[in-house]
Design a protein around this motif. Structure first.
Motif, PDB file in Angstrom:
ATOM      1  N   SER A 225      -4.957-102.445  80.498  1.00 49.35           N
ATOM      2  CA  SER A 225      -6.155-101.649  80.813  1.00 49.35           C
ATOM      3  C   SER A 225      -6.069-101.066  82.213  1.00 49.35           C
TER       4      SER A 225
ATOM      5  N   VAL B  26      -3.591 -98.049  82.252  1.00 46.49           N
ATOM      6  CA  VAL B  26      -4.190 -96.865  81.632  1.00 46.49           C
ATOM      7  C   VAL B  26      -5.318 -96.323  82.508  1.00 46.49           C
ATOM      8  N   HIS B  27      -6.100 -97.224  83.099  1.00 51.27           N
ATOM      9  CA  HIS B  27      -7.220 -96.838  83.963  1.00 51.27           C
ATOM     10  C   HIS B  27      -6.722 -96.044  85.170  1.00 51.27           C
TER      11      HIS B  27
ATOM     12  N   THR C 129     -11.646 -92.218  79.078  1.00 45.07           N
ATOM     13  CA  THR C 129     -10.642 -93.281  79.142  1.00 45.07           C
ATOM     14  C   THR C 129     -10.845 -94.154  80.375  1.00 45.07           C
TER      15      THR C 129
ATOM     16  N   THR D 248     -11.626 -98.157  79.942  1.00 47.56           N
ATOM     17  CA  THR D 248     -10.698 -99.138  80.510  1.00 47.56           C
ATOM     18  C   THR D 248     -11.320 -99.873  81.693  1.00 47.56           C
TER      19      THR D 248
END
Length: 243
Positions: free
Chosen positions: A9, A12-13, A50, A54
């Motif tokens: 996470s 991606v964050h 997103t 995340t």
């Protein structure tokens, strides 16, 4: 397991956040209504959704199992307890700023999509999001005051102001000419403020770790600049639409 979820996470964050920081400026520089303006606007929205999702995933994981996500736990019990408490504060703040990000972006998208037709803004989902942002703001501000967290106080008050403004727009009796455009513009700029403030809060805190005044400036500057820009553009378009 928790560490894997958190690490994925976080990656991606950070990636989506970095893209959003760049993509935020693309629609602003492109001709309004053009295909590229719409395309890059969608990319920005996807990146911000997103970031919000995340952010909640990271914060939830950290709150459930804080030891699993602390890379260098302190040796002593007291120091570790303080470390966990500090991280929990960060996760709570991250959840609220993720909510702020989600609501501002979603509101901007819905306003643009439906323009003067505001029925979708009163849907149970969007209404609950706006109410949550508004009502949780004072709670966040009070919690920030108790924990001596200036950023939580600022964003608690900001979230309440933003949420209340969205609610007012959604339920006001009539709209002025092309008021939906000004609302869309303000919401998207507001989402950018949240994005840049979060970047400086979590990245800038390391950059300015020994300079308290610079850290505070990095946290508040995006909001101040964004507020001035919103006021300027709102006045500009209101005068133009009145002609």
């Amino acid at each position: 397991m928790m560490n894997t979820i958190f690490t994925l996470s976080q990656f991606v964050h950070i990636t989506a956040g970095a893209l959003a920081l760049v993509l935020f400026w693309m629609p602003a520089m492109l001709k309004k209504g053009s295909a590229n303006h719409s395309r890059f606007g969608r990319y920005y929205v996807y990146a911000m959704y997103t970031v919000a999702a995340t952010g909640v995933a990271m914060a939830t994981t950290g709150l459930i199992d804080p030891l699993a996500v602390i890379k260098q736990p302190a040796a002593s019990v007291d120091a570790l307890a303080a470390q966990i408490a500090d991280r929990k504060n960060a996760w709570i703040f991250l959840i609220y700023i993720s909510l702020l990000t989600l609501v501002t972006v979603r509101h901007g998208v819905l306003v643009l999509r439906y323009k003067a037709q505001r029925q979708q803004l009163k849907s149970p989902l969007h209404l609950s999001l706006m109410l949550s942002l508004t009502l949780l703001g004072p709670v966040m501000a009070l919690w920030g005051y108790q924990e001596k967290l200036i950023l939580a106080m600022i964003f608690g008050l900001l979230g309440t102001t933003v949420g209340a403004g969205f609610l007012r727009y959604s339920f006001k009796a009539t709209l002025t000419k092309l008021e939906w455009w000004i609302e869309h513009l303000g919401a998207m700029i507001g989402s950018g403020i949240a994005c840049y403030t979060a970047f400086f809060a979590f990245g800038g805190s390391r950059l300015f770790i020994d300079h308290g005044n610079l850290r505070l400036l990095s946290w508040t500057l995006p909001g101040v600049v964004g507020f001035v820009v919103i006021r300027y553009l709102s006045g500009k378009y209101q005068r133009r639409f009145a002609d």
